[in-house]
Structure formats: structure tokens, C-alpha cells
Motif scaffolding. Structure first.
Motif, PDB file in Angstrom:
ATOM      1  N   LYS A  16     -76.502  21.874  25.501  1.00  0.00           N
ATOM      2  CA  LYS A  16     -77.273  20.800  25.755  1.00  0.00           C
ATOM      3  C   LYS A  16     -76.175  19.661  26.364  1.00  0.00           C
ATOM      4  O   LYS A  16     -75.021  19.554  26.039  1.00  0.00           O
ATOM      5  CB  LYS A  16     -78.004  20.036  24.773  1.00  0.00           C
ATOM      6  N   ASN A  17     -76.751  18.922  27.322  1.00  0.00           N
ATOM      7  CA  ASN A  17     -76.154  17.718  27.856  1.00  0.00           C
ATOM      8  C   ASN A  17     -76.301  16.571  26.849  1.00  0.00           C
ATOM      9  O   ASN A  17     -77.020  16.526  25.884  1.00  0.00           O
ATOM     10  CB  ASN A  17     -76.319  17.375  29.098  1.00  0.00           C
ATOM     11  N   ASP A  18     -75.674  15.326  27.016  1.00  0.00           N
ATOM     12  CA  ASP A  18     -75.899  14.100  26.265  1.00  0.00           C
ATOM     13  C   ASP A  18     -77.298  13.697  26.266  1.00  0.00           C
ATOM     14  O   ASP A  18     -77.642  13.289  25.262  1.00  0.00           O
ATOM     15  CB  ASP A  18     -75.104  13.085  26.913  1.00  0.00           C
ATOM     16  N   ALA A  19     -78.193  14.089  27.289  1.00  0.00           N
ATOM     17  CA  ALA A  19     -79.649  13.485  27.262  1.00  0.00           C
ATOM     18  C   ALA A  19     -80.539  14.534  26.477  1.00  0.00           C
ATOM     19  O   ALA A  19     -81.537  14.417  26.152  1.00  0.00           O
ATOM     20  CB  ALA A  19     -80.036  13.774  28.735  1.00  0.00           C
ATOM     21  N   GLY A  20     -79.958  15.893  25.905  1.00  0.00           N
ATOM     22  CA  GLY A  20     -80.597  16.516  25.118  1.00  0.00           C
ATOM     23  C   GLY A  20     -81.207  17.650  25.945  1.00  0.00           C
ATOM     24  O   GLY A  20     -82.121  18.522  25.467  1.00  0.00           O
ATOM     25  N   THR A  21     -81.167  17.738  27.403  1.00  0.00           N
ATOM     26  CA  THR A  21     -81.344  18.876  28.163  1.00  0.00           C
ATOM     27  C   THR A  21     -80.616  20.136  27.858  1.00  0.00           C
ATOM     28  O   THR A  21     -79.425  20.196  27.968  1.00  0.00           O
ATOM     29  CB  THR A  21     -81.247  18.241  29.852  1.00  0.00           C
ATOM     30  N   VAL A  22     -81.407  21.315  27.787  1.00  0.00           N
ATOM     31  CA  VAL A  22     -80.709  22.569  27.607  1.00  0.00           C
ATOM     32  C   VAL A  22     -80.215  22.926  29.100  1.00  0.00           C
ATOM     33  O   VAL A  22     -80.850  23.120  30.056  1.00  0.00           O
ATOM     34  CB  VAL A  22     -81.730  23.590  27.058  1.00  0.00           C
ATOM     35  N   PRO A 124     -69.642  22.192  37.984  1.00  0.00           N
ATOM     36  CA  PRO A 124     -70.703  21.363  37.982  1.00  0.00           C
ATOM     37  C   PRO A 124     -70.905  20.567  36.587  1.00  0.00           C
ATOM     38  O   PRO A 124     -71.599  19.498  36.480  1.00  0.00           O
ATOM     39  CB  PRO A 124     -71.727  22.479  38.047  1.00  0.00           C
ATOM     40  N   LEU A 125     -70.199  20.861  35.407  1.00  0.00           N
ATOM     41  CA  LEU A 125     -70.321  20.224  34.373  1.00  0.00           C
ATOM     42  C   LEU A 125     -69.110  19.206  33.888  1.00  0.00           C
ATOM     43  O   LEU A 125     -68.882  18.715  32.846  1.00  0.00           O
ATOM     44  CB  LEU A 125     -70.250  21.179  33.010  1.00  0.00           C
ATOM     45  N   ALA A 126     -68.301  19.363  35.067  1.00  0.00           N
ATOM     46  CA  ALA A 126     -67.112  18.223  34.809  1.00  0.00           C
ATOM     47  C   ALA A 126     -67.450  17.154  34.421  1.00  0.00           C
ATOM     48  O   ALA A 126     -68.460  16.586  35.168  1.00  0.00           O
ATOM     49  CB  ALA A 126     -66.222  18.330  36.051  1.00  0.00           C
ATOM     50  N   GLY A 127     -66.781  16.311  33.672  1.00  0.00           N
ATOM     51  CA  GLY A 127     -67.212  15.041  33.107  1.00  0.00           C
ATOM     52  C   GLY A 127     -68.443  14.970  32.273  1.00  0.00           C
ATOM     53  O   GLY A 127     -68.570  13.777  31.705  1.00  0.00           O
ATOM     54  N   GLU A 128     -68.926  16.122  31.801  1.00  0.00           N
ATOM     55  CA  GLU A 128     -70.010  15.935  30.803  1.00  0.00           C
ATOM     56  C   GLU A 128     -69.429  16.385  29.490  1.00  0.00           C
ATOM     57  O   GLU A 128     -68.661  17.349  29.075  1.00  0.00           O
ATOM     58  CB  GLU A 128     -70.943  17.109  31.170  1.00  0.00           C
ATOM     59  N   ARG A 129     -70.180  15.640  28.526  1.00  0.00           N
ATOM     60  CA  ARG A 129     -69.823  15.942  27.031  1.00  0.00           C
ATOM     61  C   ARG A 129     -71.062  17.042  26.625  1.00  0.00           C
ATOM     62  O   ARG A 129     -72.081  16.900  27.130  1.00  0.00           O
ATOM     63  CB  ARG A 129     -70.011  14.672  26.166  1.00  0.00           C
ATOM     64  N   LEU A 130     -70.351  18.041  25.972  1.00  0.00           N
ATOM     65  CA  LEU A 130     -71.437  19.142  25.969  1.00  0.00           C
ATOM     66  C   LEU A 130     -71.652  19.519  24.437  1.00  0.00           C
ATOM     67  O   LEU A 130     -70.738  19.328  23.630  1.00  0.00           O
ATOM     68  CB  LEU A 130     -70.660  20.674  26.454  1.00  0.00           C
ATOM     69  N   HIS A 131     -72.937  19.803  24.004  1.00  0.00           N
ATOM     70  CA  HIS A 131     -73.464  20.072  22.749  1.00  0.00           C
ATOM     71  C   HIS A 131     -73.813  21.179  22.701  1.00  0.00           C
ATOM     72  O   HIS A 131     -74.872  21.778  23.273  1.00  0.00           O
ATOM     73  CB  HIS A 131     -74.565  18.815  22.417  1.00  0.00           C
ATOM     74  N   PHE A 132     -73.341  22.093  21.622  1.00  0.00           N
ATOM     75  CA  PHE A 132     -73.441  23.436  21.242  1.00  0.00           C
ATOM     76  C   PHE A 132     -74.022  23.489  19.810  1.00  0.00           C
ATOM     77  O   PHE A 132     -73.541  23.156  19.071  1.00  0.00           O
ATOM     78  CB  PHE A 132     -72.142  24.160  21.362  1.00  0.00           C
ATOM     79  N   ASP A 133     -75.149  24.536  19.903  1.00  0.00           N
ATOM     80  CA  ASP A 133     -75.601  24.869  18.548  1.00  0.00           C
ATOM     81  C   ASP A 133     -75.341  26.358  18.739  1.00  0.00           C
ATOM     82  O   ASP A 133     -75.677  27.029  19.715  1.00  0.00           O
ATOM     83  CB  ASP A 133     -77.216  24.952  18.415  1.00  0.00           C
ATOM     84  N   VAL A 134     -74.346  26.811  17.653  1.00  0.00           N
ATOM     85  CA  VAL A 134     -73.952  28.138  17.751  1.00  0.00           C
ATOM     86  C   VAL A 134     -74.049  28.893  16.481  1.00  0.00           C
ATOM     87  O   VAL A 134     -74.036  28.384  15.486  1.00  0.00           O
ATOM     88  CB  VAL A 134     -72.338  28.007  18.069  1.00  0.00           C
ATOM     89  N   SER A 135     -74.495  30.199  16.576  1.00  0.00           N
ATOM     90  CA  SER A 135     -74.520  30.833  15.315  1.00  0.00           C
ATOM     91  C   SER A 135     -73.631  32.306  15.739  1.00  0.00           C
ATOM     92  O   SER A 135     -73.689  32.776  16.928  1.00  0.00           O
ATOM     93  CB  SER A 135     -75.957  31.464  15.086  1.00  0.00           C
TER      94      SER A 135
END
Length: 159
Positions: A16-22, A124-135
């Protein structure tokens, strides 16, 4: 078995991005399989997975410097539409391969204004903080061929 250099790792993830969009997810699909320590995934995620074992789960946020880098305005430029000969209609989001001093790179069409086309060489994701949920689904030793080639061999691999 712990995740470490030269181990083959299978993970399920949601990005997800900072806005919570998958942005991307392996939900409902096969896990992502990669060779740990071979730069097959972004550095920040690889560091976060180090030492984990099958069935471990984690949430991690990765800053741009450990993901796809900061956005670099110098990688954008305006070019004439005539540079895209053979392309019937140039549209925002289209991607092309371009030969550069660093080799072949992917550029995206960022804007079209009449005959002026803005191209962007940033990921396309340059400059983005990325949020991962990983298993972590599985960790195994890599084969000699996988180590030699620097990536996992799966069904349909051309090696």
C-alpha cells in the motif's frame, strides 16, 4: 530455516501507499518467490525479512531511499511527439524502452500537450513510502543453478 543470503524465499504480500491504497498484492495468487541477497526485491523489504522463518508475518514501511529511490526531476524532459514515429496515439502512462548511457531504461509518458510530450525515467513508485503486510510462506536452500544465475528457477524458466 531462517531467511538469509542465498535462500529461496516465498512470501505473500500486500503493498500500500501512504494513502492506504493497495498498489499490488499476491492475495488469491501464487506467492512471490525470490533469491534472498541477489537484489531481486527492494533493499528495505529484503532487510526487514532477514532472519524471518516460515509462518512469520510482519508489517513494514519502507522509505524511498530503501525502495525505488527519491523522485528525480532531472529524469524528466519534454520532447517533440515526432520522436515517437509509428505510434498512432501517444497517451499518458504508455511505457517505452530507451537507450541511455546506462543501458536500456523504461520511460513513461507523463504528459502530452499538443506536440510536446513529457517523458519520465523515474520508477512509478519513486519518492513513495511503501507499506507492506508480508507473510513468509516458505524458505529453502537455493539450487546450484539458481545461485549461478542469481534468481529462482520456476516453471517456464528459460534456463
Amino acid at each position: 530455516m531462517q531467511i538469509a543470503k542465498n535462500k529461496v524465499v516465498s512470501i505473500h504480500y500486500t503493498l500500500k501507499n501512504d494513502a492506504g491504497t493497495v498498489i499490488d498484492s499476491s492475495e488469491g495468487a501464487e506467492p512471490l518467490v525470490y533469491l534472498h541477497g541477489s537484489q531481486n526485491i527492494i533493499p528495505g523489504l529484503e532487510k526487514a525479512l532477514e532472519g524471518k522463518v516460515a509462518d512469520d508475518a510482519l508489517q513494514v514501511s519502507i522509505n524511498p531511499t530503501e525502495a525505488y529511490g527519491e523522485y528525480n526531476k532531472a529524469l524528466t524532459q519534454v520532447v517533440p511527439s515526432s520522436m515517437f514515429q509509428g505510434v498512432e496515439k501517444i497517451e499518458v502512462g504508455m511505457e517505452f524502452q530507451a537507450q541511455t548511457e546506462q543501458g536500456v531504461e523504461v520511460i513513461r509518458i507523463a504528459a502530452v500537450d499538443g506536440d510536446d510530450v513529457t517523458i519520465d525515467g523515474n520508477h512509478p513508485l519513486a519518492g513513495e513510502r511503501l507499506h507492506f503486510d508480508v507473510s513468509v510462506a516458505e524458505v529453502r536452500d537455493a539450487s546450484a543453478d539458481e545461485l549461478e544465475h542469481g534468481h529462482v528457477h520456476t516453471a517456464g524458466c528459460s534456463h
